[in-house]
Design an enzyme around this catalytic site. Structure first.
Site, mmCIF file in Angstrom:
data_model
loop_
_atom_site.group_PDB
_atom_site.id
_atom_site.type_symbol
_atom_site.label_atom_id
_atom_site.label_comp_id
_atom_site.label_asym_id
_atom_site.label_seq_id
_atom_site.Cartn_x
_atom_site.Cartn_y
_atom_site.Cartn_z
ATOM 1 N N ASN A 1 40.533 40.894 40.231
ATOM 2 C CA ASN A 1 41.083 40.402 39.142
ATOM 3 C C ASN A 1 41.834 38.784 39.828
ATOM 4 O OD1 ASN A 1 42.538 40.495 36.680
ATOM 5 N ND2 ASN A 1 44.260 40.906 37.544
ATOM 6 N N ASN B 1 22.551 35.977 25.938
ATOM 7 C CA ASN B 1 23.749 36.015 24.657
ATOM 8 C C ASN B 1 23.644 35.367 24.248
ATOM 9 O OD1 ASN B 1 24.367 38.645 26.457
ATOM 10 N ND2 ASN B 1 26.321 37.720 27.120
ATOM 11 N N ASP C 1 40.274 33.510 25.589
ATOM 12 C CA ASP C 1 41.757 34.374 25.154
ATOM 13 C C ASP C 1 42.160 35.011 23.454
ATOM 14 O OD1 ASP C 1 42.202 36.368 27.095
ATOM 15 O OD2 ASP C 1 43.882 35.732 27.642
ATOM 16 N N ARG D 1 48.758 42.664 34.894
ATOM 17 C CA ARG D 1 49.394 43.355 34.185
ATOM 18 C C ARG D 1 49.899 44.580 34.368
ATOM 19 N NH1 ARG D 1 47.310 44.067 29.977
ATOM 20 N NH2 ARG D 1 45.621 43.450 30.258
ATOM 21 N N TYR E 1 53.172 37.836 38.824
ATOM 22 C CA TYR E 1 51.535 37.399 38.654
ATOM 23 C C TYR E 1 51.535 37.212 36.864
ATOM 24 C CZ TYR E 1 46.920 38.489 36.897
ATOM 25 O OH TYR E 1 46.239 38.669 36.024
ATOM 26 N N SER F 1 40.234 42.767 27.928
ATOM 27 C CA SER F 1 40.185 42.055 29.239
ATOM 28 C C SER F 1 39.058 42.483 30.149
ATOM 29 C CB SER F 1 41.248 42.307 29.711
ATOM 30 O OG SER F 1 42.608 41.996 29.151
ATOM 31 N N ALA F 2 38.679 41.106 31.043
ATOM 32 C CA ALA F 2 37.222 41.285 31.937
ATOM 33 C C ALA F 2 35.992 41.694 31.018
ATOM 34 C CB ALA F 2 38.286 41.988 33.008
ATOM 35 N N CYS F 3 36.240 42.051 29.757
ATOM 36 C CA CYS F 3 34.893 42.228 29.141
ATOM 37 C C CYS F 3 33.910 41.102 28.603
ATOM 38 C CB CYS F 3 35.343 43.362 27.934
ATOM 39 S SG CYS F 3 35.822 45.070 28.896
ATOM 40 N N GLY F 4 34.431 40.081 29.255
ATOM 41 C CA GLY F 4 33.474 38.678 28.751
ATOM 42 C C GLY F 4 33.877 37.740 27.978
ATOM 43 N N LYS F 5 34.482 37.530 27.720
ATOM 44 C CA LYS F 5 35.319 36.636 26.434
ATOM 45 C C LYS F 5 34.937 35.315 27.381
ATOM 46 C CE LYS F 5 39.470 37.826 25.899
ATOM 47 N NZ LYS F 5 39.344 39.045 26.845
ATOM 48 N N THR F 6 36.001 34.938 28.458
ATOM 49 C CA THR F 6 35.575 33.708 29.418
ATOM 50 C C THR F 6 33.874 33.308 29.475
ATOM 51 O OG1 THR F 6 37.662 34.191 30.260
ATOM 52 C CG2 THR F 6 36.007 32.006 30.897
ATOM 53 N N LYS G 1 50.409 35.924 26.529
ATOM 54 C CA LYS G 1 50.170 37.854 26.389
ATOM 55 C C LYS G 1 51.508 37.543 25.687
ATOM 56 C CE LYS G 1 46.134 38.188 27.384
ATOM 57 N NZ LYS G 1 45.428 38.091 28.021
ATOM 58 N N ARG H 1 41.829 35.343 40.366
ATOM 59 C CA ARG H 1 41.866 34.339 38.602
ATOM 60 C C ARG H 1 41.987 32.380 39.200
ATOM 61 N NH1 ARG H 1 41.297 36.856 32.738
ATOM 62 N NH2 ARG H 1 41.869 38.868 33.663
ATOM 63 N N HIS I 1 43.391 38.409 20.287
ATOM 64 C CA HIS I 1 43.002 38.301 21.682
ATOM 65 C C HIS I 1 41.180 38.134 21.769
ATOM 66 C CE1 HIS I 1 42.541 40.707 25.467
ATOM 67 N NE2 HIS I 1 42.372 39.318 26.070
HETATM 68 P P1 GTP Z 1 40.416 38.478 30.288
HETATM 69 O O1 GTP Z 1 40.430 36.457 30.652
HETATM 70 O O2 GTP Z 1 40.566 39.464 31.356
HETATM 71 O O3 GTP Z 1 40.786 38.265 29.158
HETATM 72 O O4 GTP Z 1 38.656 38.531 30.451
HETATM 73 P P2 GTP Z 1 37.464 37.847 29.987
HETATM 74 O O5 GTP Z 1 37.544 38.882 28.523
HETATM 75 O O6 GTP Z 1 37.755 36.687 29.461
HETATM 76 O O7 GTP Z 1 36.495 37.717 30.909
HETATM 77 P P3 GTP Z 1 35.204 37.425 31.768
HETATM 78 O O8 GTP Z 1 34.468 36.539 30.649
HETATM 79 O O9 GTP Z 1 35.572 37.055 32.493
HETATM 80 O O10 GTP Z 1 34.594 38.544 32.137
HETATM 81 C C1 GTP Z 1 34.594 39.768 33.260
HETATM 82 C C2 GTP Z 1 33.536 39.634 33.545
HETATM 83 O O11 GTP Z 1 32.996 40.633 32.921
HETATM 84 C C3 GTP Z 1 32.884 39.036 34.813
HETATM 85 O O12 GTP Z 1 33.239 39.768 35.378
HETATM 86 C C4 GTP Z 1 31.940 38.669 34.343
HETATM 87 O O13 GTP Z 1 30.888 38.551 35.470
HETATM 88 C C5 GTP Z 1 31.676 39.731 33.536
HETATM 89 N N1 GTP Z 1 29.953 39.632 32.531
HETATM 90 C C6 GTP Z 1 30.790 38.642 31.511
HETATM 91 N N2 GTP Z 1 30.177 38.713 30.804
HETATM 92 C C7 GTP Z 1 28.955 39.716 30.857
HETATM 93 C C8 GTP Z 1 27.383 39.781 30.584
HETATM 94 O O14 GTP Z 1 26.815 39.062 29.306
HETATM 95 N N3 GTP Z 1 26.986 40.328 31.297
HETATM 96 C C9 GTP Z 1 27.520 41.303 32.326
HETATM 97 N N4 GTP Z 1 26.453 42.451 32.684
HETATM 98 N N5 GTP Z 1 28.595 40.917 32.265
HETATM 99 C C10 GTP Z 1 29.484 40.250 32.223
HETATM 100 C C1 SPV Z 2 43.689 39.577 30.323
HETATM 101 O O1 SPV Z 2 44.178 40.828 30.901
HETATM 102 O O2 SPV Z 2 43.280 40.150 29.300
HETATM 103 C C2 SPV Z 2 43.909 38.007 30.491
HETATM 104 C C3 SPV Z 2 44.630 37.866 31.678
HETATM 105 O O3 SPV Z 2 43.643 37.408 29.975
HETATM 106 S S1 SPV Z 2 46.847 37.919 31.680
HETATM 107 O O4 SPV Z 2 46.740 36.537 31.584
HETATM 108 O O5 SPV Z 2 46.792 38.993 33.138
HETATM 109 O O6 SPV Z 2 46.673 39.223 30.892
HETATM 110 MN MN MN Z 3 42.731 37.987 28.322
#
Ligand code: GTP
Ligand code: SPV
Ligand code: MN
Length: 594
Positions: free
Chosen positions: A376, A505, A277, A69, A197, A248-253, A206, A378, A226
């Site tokens: 990033n 967790n 998400d 993004r 992208y 984003s990328a802080c562990g939701k999935t 988003k 996916r 979010h």
């Molecule tokens: P978006 O799709 O961008 O919104 O991301 P998200 O919030 O869904 O994050 P996602 O679950 O994909 O995790 C992002 C990164 O964080 C990955 O590299 C994971 O390996 C890492 N991660 C997720 N959960 C944990 C955790 O409990 N501990 C640690 N150390 N890393 C984590």
């Molecule tokens: C985020 O960045 O929070 C995502 C990926 O979930 S994107 O669809 O690119 O926004």
């Molecule tokens: Mn997201």
């Protein structure tokens, strides 16, 4: 496909504007999907992966300048600048339309324009909102078919109505200097150009389900957040639902698809995935807040996903999935990424996300290791692929929320978990969230920034009004969710994560649920209620002691005094739009820290 004159006018207007050679209406039939896939294969836009190992899966690379993004090129084009607020970029609608029209005029000459009717939420359900995306990218069409409910039924539901979001997308020339992602909340319009992208071009995600929908929710009395949504099934079969907002990328999935450790599964605990998400939240029965996931698939981060960290996600990617910017082994037609915990493929037919020949350990001229997959990169997978998908995934009324969790990526400061004192304090806790930036957005990674409710890049109106809306929503229900904050990312002096995270967790979720049920005490601290260390179940955890746990349950006064100063500064942005309740909460925090 429709006689709706608003739809026809919209399509006609942009056909004249973009001047495509053809216009194709998407009905999402198997035949159409097959035909589009074959066309994209013929041009090299996608590569078909092995039909036995990865049936129905495709591989795609985006332009190297177009991998995340672009927040600095994202605009909220509200009529009044004041409604955009201090945390968004603003452009006047007239100026924005003019600019975008100029840049994209005639951009689809020699191309086909696809008309995608889609629904966010189950078609016909009370939560559902409809959209039509115009695009010149087959990759976008195929992704939208996974991420949203694409169907001509949308037109049946629309009837003669004008109530749909108009999504306009063209790759134009993929020029990053002319890349714009513009939302016009009052017009229900999204205009995205010069990108290919995910988050910039899958306009249901988003742009619509957060930026436009947050504005709609503000006007209509609901919330677009979010957030992941999960259900925790207890041994007695009862299920409690929790939502979680992490940047984003802080562990939701990962949290949404969590598999509990053995000590829990043995007793009969299960976690069910409703969303990973986005959550749309409304008042429902029993005076509770209810959440639905408006999406139909997962657009998940590939690196780090493996059979140990997130088996449900990995299994979800084994069919009908589009992989973007990962490693391609063109000999076996399979994919790989860093942290998948399988040996990297070898041989002369292995290519990195840029399409260059690649092997593990490859370095550039400066000796830096070249990653095979983009950080990033996916996968786009259908939600129904997920082994833990909840039976309530399609429930038109959504699921009742017992707890809301906020969380960020903080090496220090935020403890593993704490609970807010009440709703108002909970809104304060969400508003002061800060997190290290990640590869999900272009720009520097690892910089701590304030990201209230993980909505900094996604709030479609003034963030001060957004805080007020949160406070007001709490007043609409008697059985409010309890609000918590978590941090899986505290590090030791060597920079290693202290908390094992992922499946473990569950131990924190367990405490949260027990708090909801009034089964366990807590310790009052200046920032809120913390668990007594012995109340976090560490049974079965190897290499992790209660002393380590204590270090991440620590609330360091000096750190928090600094934190309070940063919040004070951050809050000044909002001027008199900052609700008094939050000013008061900040004063209480400072008082508590004395
Ligand atoms: P978006 O799709 O961008 O919104 O991301 P998200 O919030 O869904 O994050 P996602 O679950 O994909 O995790 C992002 C990164 O964080 C990955 O590299 C994971 O390996 C890492 N991660 C997720 N959960 C944990 C955790 O409990 N501990 C640690 N150390 N890393 C984590
Ligand atoms: C985020 O960045 O929070 C995502 C990926 O979930 S994107 O669809 O690119 O926004
Ligand atoms: Mn997201």
């Amino acid at each position: 496909m429709t006689t709706n004159k608003h739809v026809l006018e919209f399509v006609e207007k942009y056909t004249k504007h973009f001047q495509p050679d053809n216009v194709v209406w998407i009905d999402a039939s198997e035949e159409q999907k097959e035909e589009l896939t074959n066309q994209a294969v013929a041009t090299g836009e996608v590569i078909k992966l092995d039909s036995k190992l990865l049936p129905g899966c495709l591989y795609h690379r985006t332009h190297p300048n177009d991998v995340a993004r672009v927040e600095h090129r994202t605009f909220i084009c509200s009529r009044d600048k004041e409604n955009c607020g201090p945390t968004n970029n603003w452009m006047a609608p007239s100026e924005a339309y003019k600019l975008l029209d100029e840049i994209s005029y005639g951009a689809m000459k020699g191309r086909t324009m696809y008309v995608i009717p889609f629904s966010m939420g189950k078609i016909g359900s009370p939560f559902a909102k409809y959209g039509i995306e115009l695009t010149d990218s087959i990759y976008v069409v195929l992704n939208m078919m996974i991420m949203t409910r694409v169907s001509p039924k949308v037109f049946d539901e629309l009837g003669d109505s004008d109530d749909f979001v108009r999504g306009i997308h063209s790759k134009v020339e993929l020029d990053e200097e002319k890349r714009y992602i513009c939302q016009f909340p009052e017009d229900n319009v999204i205009y995205s150009i010069n990108s290919g992208y995910g988050g910039n071009v899958l306009l249901g995600k988003k742009c619509f389900a957060l930026r436009i929908a947050s504005y709609q929710g503000w006007k209509e009395g609901w919330m677009a957040e979010h957030m992941l949504i999960l259900g925790i099934e207890k041994p007695n079969g009862e299920i409690r639902y929790v939502t979680g907002a992490f940047p984003s990328a802080c562990g939701k999935t990962n949290l949404a698809m969590l598999i509990p450790p053995k000590v829990y599964t043995e007793k009969g605990y299960k976690v069910w995935t409703v969303g990973d998400d986005i959550a749309w939240i409304r008042k429902g029965k029993d005076s509770m807040l209810y959440a639905v996931n408006p999406e139909n698939g997962f657009f998940g981060v590939a690196p780090g996903t493996n059979m140990k960290s997130n088996p449900n996600a990995l299994i979800s990617t084994q069919k009908g999935t589009i992989f973007t910017n990962v490693v391609l082994d063109a000999k076996t037609n399979t994919v790989w990424w860093e942290g998948i915990k399988e040996p990297a493929p070898t041989g002369d037919k292995v290519f990195d996300w840029k399409g260059n020949p690649w092997f593990e350990g490859k370095t550039d001229e400066k000796g830096n290791v070249i990653k095979g997959a983009h950080p990033n990169s996916r996968f786009t997978s259908p939600a129904i692929n997920c082994p833990s998908i909840s039976s309530e995934f399609e429930n038109p009324s959504g699921v009742p929320i017992s707890a809301i969790i906020f969380g960020g990526r903080r090496a220090k400061a935020a403890p593993l978990v704490y609970q807010s004192r009440d709703w108002e304090h909970g809104v304060f806790v969400g508003s002061i969230m800060a997190s290290e930036t990640t590869a999900a957005a272009a720009g520097k990674v690892g910089v701590v920034r304030h990201d209230p409710m993980a909505m900094l890049p996604f709030c479609g109106y003034h963030m001060g009004d957004y805080f007020k809306h949160w406070l007001d929503m709490g007043k609409t229900v008697e059985n409010k969710p309890l609000i918590f904050n978590v941090n899986w990312f505290r590090t030791d002096d060597e920079g290693n994560f202290i908390w094992p995270g992922f499946g473990d967790n569950m131990r924190v979720l367990d405490w949260i649920i027990r708090r909801c049920e009034g089964e366990v005490d807590a310790v009052e601290t200046p920032i809120g209620f913390l668990p007594k260390p012995e109340d976090i179940n560490l049974e079965g955890l190897e290499d992790f002691t209660i002393d380590q746990l204590k270090t991440i349950l620590d609330v360091d006064k000096d750190t928090w005094i600094k934190e309070a100063e940063n919040i004070t500064e951050f809050y000044t942005k909002f001027g008199d739009k900052l609700p008094n309740e939050l000013v008061k909460q900040l004063e209480i925090l400072k008082e508590n820290l004395k």
